[in-house]
Design a protein around this motif. Structure first.
Motif, PDB file in Angstrom:
ATOM      1  N   THR A   1      79.135  49.733 -18.146  1.00 40.91           N
ATOM      2  CA  THR A   1      80.736  49.104 -18.768  1.00 40.91           C
ATOM      3  C   THR A   1      82.034  49.789 -18.458  1.00 40.91           C
ATOM      4  O   THR A   1      81.519  50.217 -17.057  1.00 40.91           O
ATOM      5  N   LYS A   2      83.267  48.787 -18.839  1.00 42.63           N
ATOM      6  CA  LYS A   2      84.596  48.232 -18.418  1.00 42.63           C
ATOM      7  C   LYS A   2      85.235  49.805 -19.063  1.00 42.63           C
ATOM      8  O   LYS A   2      85.240  51.128 -20.261  1.00 42.63           O
ATOM      9  N   THR A   3      86.447  49.905 -19.198  1.00 40.80           N
ATOM     10  CA  THR A   3      87.550  50.758 -20.193  1.00 40.80           C
ATOM     11  C   THR A   3      86.743  50.176 -21.978  1.00 40.80           C
ATOM     12  O   THR A   3      87.513  51.075 -22.401  1.00 40.80           O
TER      13      THR A   3
ATOM     14  N   GLY B   1      86.008  54.772 -13.673  1.00 42.69           N
ATOM     15  CA  GLY B   1      85.476  53.619 -13.320  1.00 42.69           C
ATOM     16  C   GLY B   1      85.094  53.962 -11.353  1.00 42.69           C
ATOM     17  O   GLY B   1      86.051  54.443 -11.598  1.00 42.69           O
TER      18      GLY B   1
ATOM     19  N   ASN C   1      86.271  45.360 -21.738  1.00 42.86           N
ATOM     20  CA  ASN C   1      87.672  45.634 -21.606  1.00 42.86           C
ATOM     21  C   ASN C   1      88.650  45.538 -23.392  1.00 42.86           C
ATOM     22  O   ASN C   1      87.680  45.268 -23.911  1.00 42.86           O
TER      23      ASN C   1
END
Length: 214
Positions: free
Chosen positions: A81-83, A13, A173
Motif C-alpha cells: 500500500t501507499k500513503t 514506506g 496515494n
C-alpha cells in the motif's frame, strides 16, 4: 484549532527510490533525523499520530527521543500500500479534522504555523521542485481542481486538512482520496518532497536555509 485537529505523519514506506536503505523518517539532515525536524513543527499539537511500517521499531525509538505522547499506528501492509492507506489508518479515532503530512516532506516552519491555524479543509501545494512530482491544477482563485502525473500549475506536496469522516480506505496515494472532494481550497506554501537522492541533496540545503539560518 489545534485542539480539534490531529496530525497524521505517514512514515510506513520503504523509500526505495531514495536508495539509502532506510525509511525516509530516519535520513540524516544536518545531524538530525528528518522526523525530528518534523516533530519540532508539531510541538504544540496535542494529538500527533505516526503511521509506521518499514523499520517500525527504529522509527518508534527515534520518535520517543523527542516526544513520549505520540500515538503510533501500524500499517502492516506497507509493502503493498501507499500513503492513502497510512492516512486512513492514522485517521481512525482521531479528532474532527485530520492534517495529512508525508514522512518525506519538509515545509517552511512559518508556512506550517499558518497552516496549523487555518480552519476548515484545504490542500497545500508548492512551486515545482521535486524530480518525480505529482502536480495540481488550480482555478483563478487558487482552489485545487485536479491532480495530474503529467503536468499542472504547481507541485502537490501536502499537507492537506480534511474532516476525519471523509477519509476512506485507499491503497493508493493520499491525493487519490482527495480527488473525490475537489474542488477544494488551495494554499500555496514553500515545501520540498524527498523522493530521490537529488531531492535529498536539495533538502539538506533547504533545511539550512529555512530552519537554521532564519
Amino acid at each position: 484549532m489545534s485542539s480539534i485537529k490531529s496530525v497524521i505523519i505517514s512514515c510506513a514506506g520503504i523509500g526505495s527510490r531514495l536508495g539509502l536503505a532506510t525509511t525516509k523518517a530516519l535520513i540524516n539532515i544536518e545531524g538530525r533525523s528528518l522526523i525530528s525536524w518534523q516533530l519540532e513543527m508539531f510541538k504544540d499539537i496535542e494529538d500527533v499520530r505516526i503511521v509506521v511500517g518499514f523499520q517500525a521499531n527504529d522509527v518508534i525509538s527515534e520518535v520517543l527521543k523527542f516526544r513520549k505522547d505520540v500515538t503510533f499506528v501500524y500499517n502492516h501492509n506497507y509493502f503493498e500500500t501507499k500513503t492513502g492507506a497510512s492516512f486512513y489508518l492514522g485517521s481512525r479515532h482521531a479528532n474532527e479534522y485530520v492534517l495529512e503530512y508525508d514522512g518525506d516532506l519538509i515545509v517552511h516552519p512559518q508556512d506550517m504555523k499558518v497552516l496549523l491555524d487555518i480552519e476548515g479543509e484545504y490542500i497545500a501545494y508548492a512551486d515545482k521542485m521535486s524530480d518525480d512530482a505529482v502536480y495540481v491544477k488550480v482555478n483563478s482563485i487558487g482552489d485545487v481542481i485536479a491532480f495530474s502525473r503529467e503536468n499542472g500549475d504547481f507541485e502537490w506536496t501536502g499537507p492537506a486538512c480534511i474532516k476525519r469522516d471523509k477519509v476512506k480506505y485507499n491503497s493508493g496515494n493520499v491525493y487519490n482520496q482527495l480527488e473525490n472532494y475537489l474542488p477544494m481550497r488551495g494554499i500555496k506554501i514553500r515545501a520540498c518532497d524527498i523522493d530521490t537522492y537529488e531531492d535529498y541533496q536539495r533538502a539538506i540545503n533547504i533545511v539550512k536555509e529555512w530552519y537554521i539560518e532564519e
